[in-house]
Design a protein around this motif. Structure first.
Motif, PDB file in Angstrom:
ATOM      1  N   TRP A   1       0.821  -1.217   0.000  1.00 35.13           N
ATOM      2  CA  TRP A   1       0.000   0.000   0.000  1.00 35.13           C
ATOM      3  C   TRP A   1       0.852   1.262   0.000  1.00 35.13           C
ATOM      4  O   TRP A   1       0.469   2.269  -0.592  1.00 35.13           O
TER       5      TRP A   1
ATOM      6  N   ILE B   1      -1.691  -2.854  -5.452  1.00 36.40           N
ATOM      7  CA  ILE B   1      -2.806  -3.697  -5.027  1.00 36.40           C
ATOM      8  C   ILE B   1      -2.254  -5.055  -4.597  1.00 36.40           C
ATOM      9  O   ILE B   1      -1.355  -5.605  -5.238  1.00 36.40           O
TER      10      ILE B   1
ATOM     11  N   TYR C   1      -3.563 -11.902  -5.651  1.00 39.19           N
ATOM     12  CA  TYR C   1      -4.445 -12.999  -5.241  1.00 39.19           C
ATOM     13  C   TYR C   1      -3.767 -13.902  -4.214  1.00 39.19           C
ATOM     14  O   TYR C   1      -4.403 -14.380  -3.276  1.00 39.19           O
TER      15      TYR C   1
ATOM     16  N   TYR D   1      -4.276 -13.498  -0.456  1.00 38.68           N
ATOM     17  CA  TYR D   1      -5.537 -13.877   0.183  1.00 38.68           C
ATOM     18  C   TYR D   1      -5.711 -15.389   0.345  1.00 38.68           C
ATOM     19  O   TYR D   1      -6.723 -15.841   0.880  1.00 38.68           O
TER      20      TYR D   1
ATOM     21  N   LYS E   1     -11.083 -11.458   3.793  1.00 36.76           N
ATOM     22  CA  LYS E   1     -10.806 -10.951   2.452  1.00 36.76           C
ATOM     23  C   LYS E   1     -11.586  -9.666   2.188  1.00 36.76           C
ATOM     24  O   LYS E   1     -11.040  -8.679   1.679  1.00 36.76           O
ATOM     25  N   ILE E   2     -12.857  -9.672   2.551  1.00 37.96           N
ATOM     26  CA  ILE E   2     -13.708  -8.501   2.309  1.00 37.96           C
ATOM     27  C   ILE E   2     -13.189  -7.302   3.097  1.00 37.96           C
ATOM     28  O   ILE E   2     -13.112  -6.182   2.572  1.00 37.96           O
TER      29      ILE E   2
ATOM     30  N   ARG F   1      -9.842  -5.995   1.564  1.00 36.33           N
ATOM     31  CA  ARG F   1     -10.081  -5.336   0.273  1.00 36.33           C
ATOM     32  C   ARG F   1     -10.754  -3.978   0.482  1.00 36.33           C
ATOM     33  O   ARG F   1     -10.461  -3.016  -0.237  1.00 36.33           O
ATOM     34  N   SER F   2     -11.624  -3.911   1.462  1.00 36.30           N
ATOM     35  CA  SER F   2     -12.278  -2.638   1.766  1.00 36.30           C
ATOM     36  C   SER F   2     -11.260  -1.607   2.249  1.00 36.30           C
ATOM     37  O   SER F   2     -11.280  -0.453   1.823  1.00 36.30           O
TER      38      SER F   2
ATOM     39  N   GLU G   1      -8.051  -1.689   1.612  1.00 33.99           N
ATOM     40  CA  GLU G   1      -7.169  -1.394   0.484  1.00 33.99           C
ATOM     41  C   GLU G   1      -7.787  -0.344  -0.435  1.00 33.99           C
ATOM     42  O   GLU G   1      -7.110   0.605  -0.867  1.00 33.99           O
ATOM     43  N   ASN G   2      -9.057  -0.498  -0.730  1.00 33.42           N
ATOM     44  CA  ASN G   2      -9.731   0.481  -1.585  1.00 33.42           C
ATOM     45  C   ASN G   2      -9.684   1.870  -0.965  1.00 33.42           C
ATOM     46  O   ASN G   2      -9.496   2.875  -1.652  1.00 33.42           O
TER      47      ASN G   2
ATOM     48  N   GLU H   1      -9.626   4.341  -4.122  1.00 33.77           N
ATOM     49  CA  GLU H   1     -10.405   3.916  -5.279  1.00 33.77           C
ATOM     50  C   GLU H   1     -11.760   4.620  -5.264  1.00 33.77           C
ATOM     51  O   GLU H   1     -12.323   4.918  -4.210  1.00 33.77           O
TER      52      GLU H   1
END
Length: 668
Positions: free
Chosen positions: A463, A468, A471, A474, A482-483, A486-487, A489-490, A495
């Motif tokens: 980051w 990003i 795969y 994860y 994972k969710i 990813r949240s 990270e966005n 993003e």
């Protein structure tokens, strides 16, 4: 003519095929007779014992150590018995023991025992134990566990120290875990307590067992219960005090340690461990002068052969000297600190806390990182990778990451054991892509329980470079994890259309962990972005900055939070410290008063307020004397204020400026 059998060596064993050969090799030269009481071995223990010429006696295990040992005494044919365990071995004294036993008039003799509790040379506990006794004096063992040697006959009071020195490995964490001794001991002690619910010896040993299981509050409770019932003359009373104090310190209850030991150390003036524990408690409470005096008392304790006190190695030498040096440095007495550190390192050149303190001292006095590394390597004189790592740890403490990385590369310390040190240095020196490549290798090689921290580091490195996560990051993660990642990270990579969950406690707690890690790695832009996820993260973000030495960045956030009336007690304290260091004593006193209003028992805030008021009074007195030189009474008051401020220098209430934190403060 039949040779007189002088010394028999007795062992109580069960499934000891791994340790038994080492033990028997160490005693075979001194034993006229070896008696092994086996309580049901299913491995090669009996076979090994017989190969060494031992007489093996099988007996059923009845959860009673004394009963099993007494079985062996029934078969003794020697004048003396020396009892030993399979996880022990004789280090020295084999050549002298027979002559010693022939000359002594005593009935019992002590053996010096060294208990290893870790891999480092100083990680050991030493004391004397009665392990040798005559067989014609009616001695028998008593007690299901931690059995005692008793006799119904009158004994000669002298208990001399024999030449034998034992090494005991049974308290090494790996052995304790593998042999499940702790659970076995708890089972037997619980049975004993049912028979004698107020027996202080049983209660004390229950406390020790609770401590070994990580049940520290239960351990404290049993120590207190044992202490209420114990006789002052009980031989294990000082050890109970020692262990009780250590557990209280582990629980952060230093005030209780001071209350416990301040009077007790007068009864055990030559017990260095108690003086050191009292000093540590006083130091935690900020009383530097009292702590220094207690450390000094410990350094004056004499190590006596066969000392019945249970003593940690170095408690009367390099440990207190290192601590006194650290306190002297904290008070600004740098020459005194230098002398004490040098003395500690002369006694133990590879004592890591002394090496770290020496590096810190050298940094404060202006030495370069390369000069510090050279001095450390000269002290350690590394013979193997573990020795070099002592220098690395000291360099990491002072933030000398580039120099530490150079040494790691130079000595090719790239085995799994040392890659974590390499990773820290790489991230701290901004080599983030290289760090990610190393993390991938480490994840494949390291145990699964270490992977969480490695994954956090991977995310931080990626980051920070606006990358990003792939795969492969994860793999083996649950869907919810994972969710969440990813949240985050966005959000971090900004993003479009990001919908962060601002009230999800699990996510916020996780973000706080990685945010504080980012501050520790000086990835400050990323840490700031993470703190913006939710307003409740601003306070921990500001605190993390302050603790790592980013004072100005922290102050800006703390002032904004103060204006918004969102600052907690600890935040007020940090802001008060910043203002105090800048000389804004009136504003600092306001901050400290704010802490006291929120947490009246915060002694650091009380000390800060007192120091601020003394400075304000000093300023007023100085201005008055400047305007009215003839005001002798005010001049006398100024002298008193100066003396009070000097006395407060012996109380440590501010966060220390040392090591990595000092480097960051200077850089800022």
């Amino acid at each position: 003519m039949t040779k007189e059998l002088v010394l028999g060596v007795h062992l109580l064993v069960r499934d000891e095929e791994e340790l038994l050969p080492h033990c028997l090799r160490s005693i075979v030269m001194i034993a006229d007779e070896i008696i092994i009481i086996d309580t049901g071995s299913t491995d090669k223990t009996v076979e090994i014992a017989k190969a060494f010429g031992a007489k093996v006696i099988a007996t059923e295990w009845q959860d009673d150590f004394a009963q099993a040992r007494n079985v062996g005494l029934q078969h003794a044919t020697t004048k003396w018995v020396f009892y030993i365990d399979a996880d022990e071995e004789v280090l020295t004294g084999e050549a002298e023991i027979r002559h010693f036993l022939e000359k002594t008039t005593a009935d019992r003799c002590m053996v010096h025992v060294t208990n290893r509790v870790g891999e480092r040379p100083e990680e050991k506990i030493e004391h004397g134990l009665i392990r040798i006794f005559r067989t014609d004096k009616g001695f028998r063992f008593q007690g299901r566990i931690h059995e005692q040697l008793l006799s119904d006959q009158e004994m000669i009071s002298e208990i001399p120290v024999s030449p034998l020195r034992l090494n005991h490995d049974g308290y090494l964490p790996s052995l304790m875990k593998r042999k499940e001794k702790v659970n076995r001991n708890m089972h037997i002690l619980t049975q004993c307590l049912q028979d004698s619910p107020t027996d202080p010896f049983i209660l004390y040993n229950l406390a020790v067992t609770h401590c070994q299981r990580g049940e520290y509050q239960q351990a404290v409770d049993k120590c207190a219960e044992s202490f209420r019932n114990i006789d002052f003359q009980a031989p294990y009373r000082p050890t109970l005090l020692r262990d009780w104090a250590k557990i209280l310190l582990k629980l952060g209850q230093s005030n209780q340690v001071v209350h416990l030991l301040q009077n007790e150390v007068q009864h055990y003036r030559n017990y260095a461990d108690l003086h050191v524990l009292l000093a540590q408690a006083l130091e935690e409470q900020g009383f530097l002068l009292g702590a220094f005096a207690s450390y000094e008392q410990a350094s004056g304790c004499k190590a006596e052969a066969g000392n019945s006190y249970v003593c940690e190695a170095g408690m009367n030498s390099y440990r207190p000297y290192t601590a006194m040096g650290r306190l002297a440095q904290q008070k600004g007495e740098l020459q005194v600190a230098r002398h004490l550190f040098e003395h500690a390192l002369k006694l133990h050149p590879r004592y890591e806390p002394a090496l770290i303190s020496w590096a810190d001292y050298l940094q404060e006095t202006g030495a370069s990182d390369s000069e510090i590394a050279e001095q450390l390597m000269g002290l350690v004189q590394p013979e193997q990778p573990e020795d070099t790592c002592m220098t690395i740890h000291a360099l990491l403490h002072i933030g000398a990451f580039s120099t530490a990385l150079f040494i790691l590369d130079e000595h090719m310390l790239h085995t799994p054991k040392y890659t974590n040190l390499q990773l820290i240095c790489l991230i701290q020196t901004g080599q983030l892509s290289v760090s990610v490549a190393l993390i991938k290798k480490m994840i494949a090689a390291f145990p699964e329980e270490n992977r969480q921290t490695l994954l956090i580091d991977w995310a931080l490195c990626s980051w920070s470079e606006q990358r990003i996560l792939p795969y492969t990051f994860y793999e083996a993660m649950e869907v919810e994890q994972k969710i969440m990642i990813r949240s985050i990270e966005n959000w971090v990579l900004e993003e479009k259309g990001v919908q962060q969950t601002t009230d999800n406690k699990a996510t916020i707690d996780f973000i706080q962990i990685i945010m504080e890690r980012a501050v520790e790695y000086r990835l400050l832009r990323l840490a700031k972005r993470l703190s913006e996820w939710n307003s409740c993260l601003l306070i921990p973000y500001a605190k993390a900055l302050y603790q790592e030495g980013h004072i100005l960045l922290s102050a800006d956030i703390l002032l904004d939070l103060l204006e918004q009336q969102q600052l907690d007690a600890e935040g007020h304290l940090y802001l008060g410290e910043i203002l105090y260091l800048k000389g804004f004593y009136a504003q600092a006193s306001t901050m400290f008063e704010g802490v006291i209003s929120l947490a009246s028992d915060n002694w650091k805030a009380r000390m800060g307020a007192a120091a601020s008021y003394l400075h304000l009074a000093r300023e007023v007195a100085f201005d008055t004397i400047t305007a009215h030189p003839e005001a002798e009474i005010v001049r006398q008051d100024l002298q008193k204020l100066e003396a009070s401020l000097k006395a407060m220098g012996g109380i440590s209430w501010q966060m220390k400026q040392q090591g990595r934190r000092r480097r960051n403060i200077r850089a800022e």
